[in-house]
Design a protein around this motif. Structure first.
Motif, short mmCIF file in Angstrom:
data_model
loop_
_atom_site.label_atom_id
_atom_site.label_comp_id
_atom_site.label_asym_id
_atom_site.label_seq_id
_atom_site.Cartn_x
_atom_site.Cartn_y
_atom_site.Cartn_z
N VAL A 91 14.87 -43.50 4.44
CA VAL A 91 15.03 -42.30 4.36
C VAL A 91 16.26 -41.92 3.39
CG1 VAL A 91 14.46 -41.51 6.54
CG2 VAL A 91 16.79 -42.25 6.28
N TYR A 92 16.18 -41.03 2.82
CA TYR A 92 17.04 -40.53 1.61
C TYR A 92 17.48 -39.15 1.61
CZ TYR A 92 18.35 -39.18 -3.24
OH TYR A 92 18.92 -38.40 -4.33
N MET A 190 9.54 -39.28 -1.86
CA MET A 190 11.07 -39.40 -1.89
C MET A 190 11.66 -38.55 -2.72
SD MET A 190 13.45 -42.76 -0.71
CE MET A 190 12.95 -42.72 0.85
N GLU A 193 13.34 -34.91 -2.70
CA GLU A 193 14.79 -34.87 -2.16
C GLU A 193 15.42 -34.16 -3.29
OE1 GLU A 193 16.08 -34.38 0.56
OE2 GLU A 193 18.14 -34.43 0.26
#
Ligand SMILES: NC(=O)c1ccc[n+]([C@@H]2O[C@H](COP(=O)([O-])OP(=O)(O)OC[C@H]3O[C@@H](n4cnc5c(N)ncnc54)[C@H](O)[C@@H]3O)[C@@H](O)[C@H]2O)c1
Length: 245
Positions: A91-92, A190, A193
């Motif tokens: 996760v980021y 990702m 984000e």
């Protein structure tokens, strides 16, 4: 189609989409049986169906130790062994020091760091018993450099780099290799984000002048997972178009 992973059984975490899904597809194409492990059940099952008899899906939250047992059991009972683990789930969240909360630290810690540790521990005994194995831990260039807004995320990726060295030292005696990959900016979900401005600037700071693709990443993972890298242990491999130099 090739045979670079013929006869091997792999667990790939976070494999329901993006980098993990590309790795699952390439591994199957190269002869492996693959356990797709993720918390995204629908995406994971769909991918397993697409890949056919050589793939199966298991629900795995990498931060939950009990669920690891079920994932390793699935590999061994359905496919006969566990030869490869790719600790890819992650996760980021981008945040400055002032924005970081203890909850954000916990989130990154649990998935990116504890999850990798639990994965290493879950496969160690069966791999030791068979006297072989290859584990690839997905870190990041954030585990090599201090990037803006990456403190909560990046510190866990530094930890993954360190965990890799420690595991490589202890596991090596048993024929188990442990290496880390350090992707730069790879074109996946990702990156949503980041703001469009940040993502637009990425190519500018990359010597190759572009983001990487999931297929380029998967080829490097395949090399580390396969016997082609049989004397590579405790290494860190950047796949970043030169961003970190
Ligand atoms: N995309 C990049 O530019 C980049 C760069 C450096 C490192 N990475 C690393 O690569 C890996 C894959 O990232 P990606 O870009 O494909 O991102 P992504 O967000 O598209 O995929 C991550 C996957 O991990 C899964 N996941 C999240 N939490 C989980 C949990 N608790 N248990 C099991 N699975 C979980 C997600 O469901 C998802 O399928 C991550 O470890 C990430 O930190 C990505």
């Amino acid at each position: 189609m090739g045979n670079r992973l013929e006869g091997k059984v792999a667990i790939i975490t976070g494999a329901a989409r993006s980098m993990g899904a590309a790795q699952a597809g390439l591994f199957v194409a190269e002869g492996a049986k693959v356990v797709i492990a993720d918390i995204l059940d629908d995406d994971g099952k769909r991918l397993a169906d697409q890949l056919g008899d050589s793939a199966t899906f298991v629900h795995l939250d990498v931060g939950e130790e009990a669920q690891w047992e079920a994932a390793v059991d699935t590999a061994v009972t359905e496919f006969g062994s566990i030869d490869i683990l790719v600790n890819n789930a992650g996760v980021y969240r981008r945040a400055s020091f002032e924005e970081i909360t203890p909850e954000l630290i916990d989130l990154h810690y649990k998935v990116n760091q504890l999850g990798v540790f639990l994965g290493l521990r879950a496969v160690y005994a069966p791999m030791r018993e068979q006297g072989s194995g290859s584990i690839v831990n997905v870190s990041s260039i954030s585990g090599m450099r201090a990037l803006p807004g990456h403190a909560a995320y990046g510190t866990t990726k530094w930890a993954v780099r360190g965990l890799t060295k420690y595991a490589a030292t202890e596991f090596g005696r048993h024929g188990i290799r442990v290496n880390s990959t350090h992707p730069g900016f790879i074109d996946t979900v990702m990156l949503e984000e980041n703001s469009p401005e940040v993502n637009a600037g990425i190519s500018a700071v990359t010597p190759l002048g572009r983001k990487g693709t999931v297929d380029e990443l998967a080829e490097v993972t395949l090399f580390l997972a396969s016997d082609a890298s049989s004397y590579v242990n405790g290494a860190e491999l950047t796949i970043d178009g030169g961003t970190s130099i």
